[in-house]
Design a protein around this motif. Structure first.
Motif, PDB file in Angstrom:
ATOM      1  N   VAL A 190       7.930   5.306  -3.482  1.00  0.00           N
ATOM      2  CA  VAL A 190       8.097   3.981  -2.424  1.00  0.00           C
ATOM      3  C   VAL A 190       6.419   3.540  -1.830  1.00  0.00           C
ATOM      4  O   VAL A 190       6.307   2.280  -1.976  1.00  0.00           O
ATOM      5  N   SER A 191       5.615   4.456  -1.817  1.00  0.00           N
ATOM      6  CA  SER A 191       4.183   4.176  -1.661  1.00  0.00           C
ATOM      7  C   SER A 191       3.694   3.477  -2.622  1.00  0.00           C
ATOM      8  O   SER A 191       2.952   2.296  -2.302  1.00  0.00           O
ATOM      9  N   ARG A 192       3.696   3.818  -3.920  1.00  0.00           N
ATOM     10  CA  ARG A 192       3.248   3.165  -5.085  1.00  0.00           C
ATOM     11  C   ARG A 192       3.888   1.943  -5.382  1.00  0.00           C
ATOM     12  O   ARG A 192       3.018   0.632  -5.588  1.00  0.00           O
ATOM     13  N   ALA A 193       5.019   1.589  -5.034  1.00  0.00           N
ATOM     14  CA  ALA A 193       5.759   0.379  -5.331  1.00  0.00           C
ATOM     15  C   ALA A 193       5.226  -0.492  -4.049  1.00  0.00           C
ATOM     16  O   ALA A 193       4.777  -1.968  -4.406  1.00  0.00           O
ATOM     17  N   MET A 194       4.946  -0.103  -2.968  1.00  0.00           N
ATOM     18  CA  MET A 194       4.556  -1.061  -1.887  1.00  0.00           C
ATOM     19  C   MET A 194       2.863  -1.617  -2.348  1.00  0.00           C
ATOM     20  O   MET A 194       2.664  -2.675  -1.922  1.00  0.00           O
ATOM     21  N   VAL A 195       2.094  -0.543  -2.799  1.00  0.00           N
ATOM     22  CA  VAL A 195       0.939  -0.923  -3.138  1.00  0.00           C
ATOM     23  C   VAL A 195       0.869  -1.995  -4.101  1.00  0.00           C
ATOM     24  O   VAL A 195       0.102  -3.139  -4.064  1.00  0.00           O
ATOM     25  N   LYS A 196       1.676  -1.902  -5.165  1.00  0.00           N
ATOM     26  CA  LYS A 196       1.745  -2.763  -6.457  1.00  0.00           C
ATOM     27  C   LYS A 196       2.452  -4.061  -5.987  1.00  0.00           C
ATOM     28  O   LYS A 196       1.796  -5.186  -6.470  1.00  0.00           O
ATOM     29  N   LEU A 197       3.080  -4.127  -5.026  1.00  0.00           N
ATOM     30  CA  LEU A 197       3.715  -5.375  -4.541  1.00  0.00           C
ATOM     31  C   LEU A 197       2.869  -6.080  -3.176  1.00  0.00           C
ATOM     32  O   LEU A 197       3.364  -7.165  -2.960  1.00  0.00           O
ATOM     33  N   GLY A 198       1.946  -5.120  -2.783  1.00  0.00           N
ATOM     34  CA  GLY A 198       1.310  -5.765  -1.695  1.00  0.00           C
ATOM     35  C   GLY A 198       2.120  -5.845  -0.358  1.00  0.00           C
ATOM     36  O   GLY A 198       2.011  -6.711   0.354  1.00  0.00           O
ATOM     37  N   ALA A 199       3.103  -4.909   0.094  1.00  0.00           N
ATOM     38  CA  ALA A 199       4.269  -4.919   0.849  1.00  0.00           C
ATOM     39  C   ALA A 199       3.524  -4.094   2.020  1.00  0.00           C
ATOM     40  O   ALA A 199       2.876  -3.283   1.854  1.00  0.00           O
ATOM     41  N   ARG A 200       3.708  -4.675   3.227  1.00  0.00           N
ATOM     42  CA  ARG A 200       3.162  -4.000   4.394  1.00  0.00           C
ATOM     43  C   ARG A 200       3.823  -2.824   4.749  1.00  0.00           C
ATOM     44  O   ARG A 200       3.279  -1.947   5.184  1.00  0.00           O
TER      45      ARG A 200
END
Length: 221
Positions: A190-200
């Motif tokens: 989840v954390s890696r996906a957030m970083v890649k997508l620029g999600a807060r």
């Protein structure tokens, strides 16, 4: 200590929320605002952990204020929970897309309000996932625009799978059980996906999941 800013154009609503939150040993209300413009000013001054933001206010409303706060890199640690009178409020989906961490219906039980503040302050995703999912489904069906394939291509196959499960409202523990991995592994994906997508936060992952077609309105976990 969790620091909270209250934003609502109704004085009695703010007073009620303040009384509930200030009675908790780990929560303190650091300010109150009666409109969106004041909310943005106070957020920049106090930098609270959580902003409880009324979504419908005269003048600068909660949606516009949410956009201004989430666009400010110096306020990246501030989590916004939008307050609404109706579960299926057309503006809630827009607020989540703008970066709000979740939402609460104003007639929620006091214990749920307090727990919601703690959950969001801890960075643990959306409030009331099943209700939030209905709002996102309505929003996605009517207003979402397709996500560029390039953004989707940045995710690994497992990360896409995890984002889809986040989009259906599952927690990290539930995702771990579904994929037969440890909760720590699920959290890492989840954390890696957030970083890649620029999600807060997870709220924006939910929106992305719908916009990218990883999950569609009506799908159940």
């Amino acid at each position: 200590m969790i620091r909270v800013l209250l934003v609502d154009d109704q004085v009695l609503v703010r007073a009620g929320f303040r009384a509930l939150l200030d009675a908790e040993p780990d929560i303190t209300v650091v300010g109150e605002a009666g409109d969106g413009a004041q909310a943005v000013r106070l957020t920049r001054q106090a930098v609270p952990d959580v902003v409880l933001m009324d979504i419908r206010m005269p003048g600068v409303d909660g949606l516009a204020a949410t956009r201004q706060i989430t666009a400010d890199p110096e306020l990246s640690g501030v989590r916004i929970v939008v307050l609404t009178t109706f579960e299926l409020d057309e503006y809630v989906g827009e607020a989540l897309r703008a970066g709000a961490a979740g939402f609460l219906v104003k007639n929620t039980q006091p214990a749920e309000l307090i727990q919601g503040v703690r959950v969001v302050a801890a960075g643990d995703g959306l409030l009331s996932p099943s209700v939030t999912r209905r709002v996102i489904e309505q929003f996605a069906a009517g207003t979402a625009t397709p996500v560029a394939p390039r953004r989707l291509a940045e995710l690994t196959d497992r990360e896409r799978e995890v984002v889809a499960l986040v989009g259906t409202g599952l927690s990290n523990d539930e995702i771990a059980a579904r994929l037969v991995v440890s909760p720590a592994t699920a959290k890492t994906h989840v954390s890696r996906a957030m970083v890649k997508l620029g999600a807060r936060d997870r709220a924006q992952l939910v929106v992305f999941a719908y916009e990218a077609g990883l999950v569609r309105p009506g799908w159940l976990p």
